[in-house]
Write a protein that holds these residues in place. Structure first.
Motif, short mmCIF file in Angstrom:
data_model
loop_
_atom_site.label_atom_id
_atom_site.label_comp_id
_atom_site.label_asym_id
_atom_site.label_seq_id
_atom_site.Cartn_x
_atom_site.Cartn_y
_atom_site.Cartn_z
N UNK A 71 18.38 63.61 45.81
CA UNK A 71 18.29 64.79 46.66
C UNK A 71 17.64 65.94 45.88
N UNK A 72 18.09 66.16 44.67
CA UNK A 72 17.52 67.21 43.84
C UNK A 72 16.05 66.92 43.56
N UNK A 73 15.72 65.67 43.23
CA UNK A 73 14.32 65.30 42.97
C UNK A 73 13.44 65.57 44.18
N UNK A 74 13.96 65.28 45.38
CA UNK A 74 13.21 65.52 46.61
C UNK A 74 12.83 66.99 46.74
N UNK A 75 13.80 67.88 46.55
CA UNK A 75 13.53 69.31 46.68
C UNK A 75 12.64 69.82 45.56
N UNK A 76 12.85 69.34 44.34
CA UNK A 76 12.05 69.80 43.21
C UNK A 76 10.60 69.37 43.31
N UNK A 77 10.34 68.18 43.88
CA UNK A 77 8.96 67.71 43.94
C UNK A 77 8.13 68.54 44.92
N UNK A 78 8.78 69.31 45.77
CA UNK A 78 8.07 70.20 46.68
C UNK A 78 7.56 71.44 45.95
N UNK A 79 7.98 71.63 44.71
CA UNK A 79 7.47 72.75 43.91
C UNK A 79 8.48 73.86 43.74
N UNK A 80 7.97 74.99 43.23
CA UNK A 80 8.82 76.15 43.00
C UNK A 80 9.50 76.58 44.29
N UNK A 81 10.68 77.15 44.14
CA UNK A 81 11.43 77.61 45.30
C UNK A 81 12.37 76.55 45.85
N UNK A 83 15.38 75.87 45.10
CA UNK A 83 16.73 76.38 45.35
C UNK A 83 16.78 77.16 46.67
N UNK A 84 15.70 77.90 46.96
CA UNK A 84 15.64 78.61 48.25
C UNK A 84 15.62 77.62 49.41
N UNK A 85 14.89 76.52 49.23
CA UNK A 85 14.83 75.52 50.31
C UNK A 85 16.20 74.85 50.51
N UNK A 86 16.88 74.56 49.42
CA UNK A 86 18.23 73.99 49.54
C UNK A 86 19.13 74.98 50.26
N UNK A 87 19.03 76.26 49.92
CA UNK A 87 19.83 77.30 50.58
C UNK A 87 19.50 77.35 52.07
N UNK A 88 18.21 77.21 52.42
CA UNK A 88 17.80 77.26 53.83
C UNK A 88 18.40 76.09 54.61
N UNK A 89 18.43 74.91 54.00
CA UNK A 89 19.03 73.73 54.65
C UNK A 89 20.53 73.96 54.86
N UNK A 90 21.20 74.47 53.85
CA UNK A 90 22.63 74.75 53.97
C UNK A 90 22.90 75.82 55.03
N UNK A 91 22.04 76.85 55.07
CA UNK A 91 22.20 77.90 56.08
C UNK A 91 22.03 77.33 57.49
N UNK A 92 21.04 76.47 57.67
CA UNK A 92 20.80 75.85 58.98
C UNK A 92 22.03 75.04 59.40
N UNK A 93 22.58 74.28 58.48
CA UNK A 93 23.79 73.50 58.76
C UNK A 93 24.93 74.43 59.17
N UNK A 94 25.11 75.51 58.39
CA UNK A 94 26.18 76.46 58.67
C UNK A 94 26.01 77.07 60.07
N UNK A 95 24.78 77.47 60.40
CA UNK A 95 24.54 78.10 61.70
C UNK A 95 24.79 77.13 62.86
N UNK A 96 24.49 75.86 62.66
CA UNK A 96 24.77 74.87 63.70
C UNK A 96 26.27 74.69 63.90
N UNK A 97 27.03 74.77 62.82
CA UNK A 97 28.47 74.59 62.89
C UNK A 97 29.18 75.79 63.52
#
Length: 104
Positions: A71-81, A83-97
């Motif tokens: 999972x970490x490798x997937x996000x890191x291979x997309x380049x800089x940022x 951690x922001x993308x991981x945060x965005x995914x978590x936020x989306x999950x939170x908003x759906x809940x």
């Protein structure tokens, strides 16, 4: 870190740049306008800021979290940022809940 890559400087020491500031200061407005007009990389700065909105980012809190290596490798291979993308995914999950459930 290899020692040959370490550069030490005294407090207050500044690097001397290669810009000839006396030449820049001597340019007239007309010369600057002509140089900009002839520069293929110059973009017109014609922006209407009257509707601009100041957005202050939410405060972040540093944490330590364990995630699967792939999972970490997937996000890191997309380049800089990543951690922001991981945060965005978590936020989306939170908003759906927290969405109000529709009544039938």
């Amino acid at each position: 870190m290899k020692k040959e890559h370490i550069v030490t400087r005294k407090w207050g020491d500044r690097r001397k740049g290669k810009t000839d500031w006396a030449r820049v200061d001597a340019l007239t407005d007309e010369e600057i306008a002509k140089a900009v007009a002839n520069d293929p990389d110059a973009a017109a700065i014609d922006v209407d800021w009257s509707d601009a909105v100041l957005v202050i980012p939410a405060k972040k809190r540093a944490i330590s979290i364990r995630v699967d290596e792939d999972v970490l490798d997937f996000f890191k291979k997309e380049g800089d940022g990543y951690q922001r993308r991981i945060n965005a995914v978590l936020r989306s999950y939170m908003q759906q809940k927290v969405k109000p459930k529709k009544r039938a």
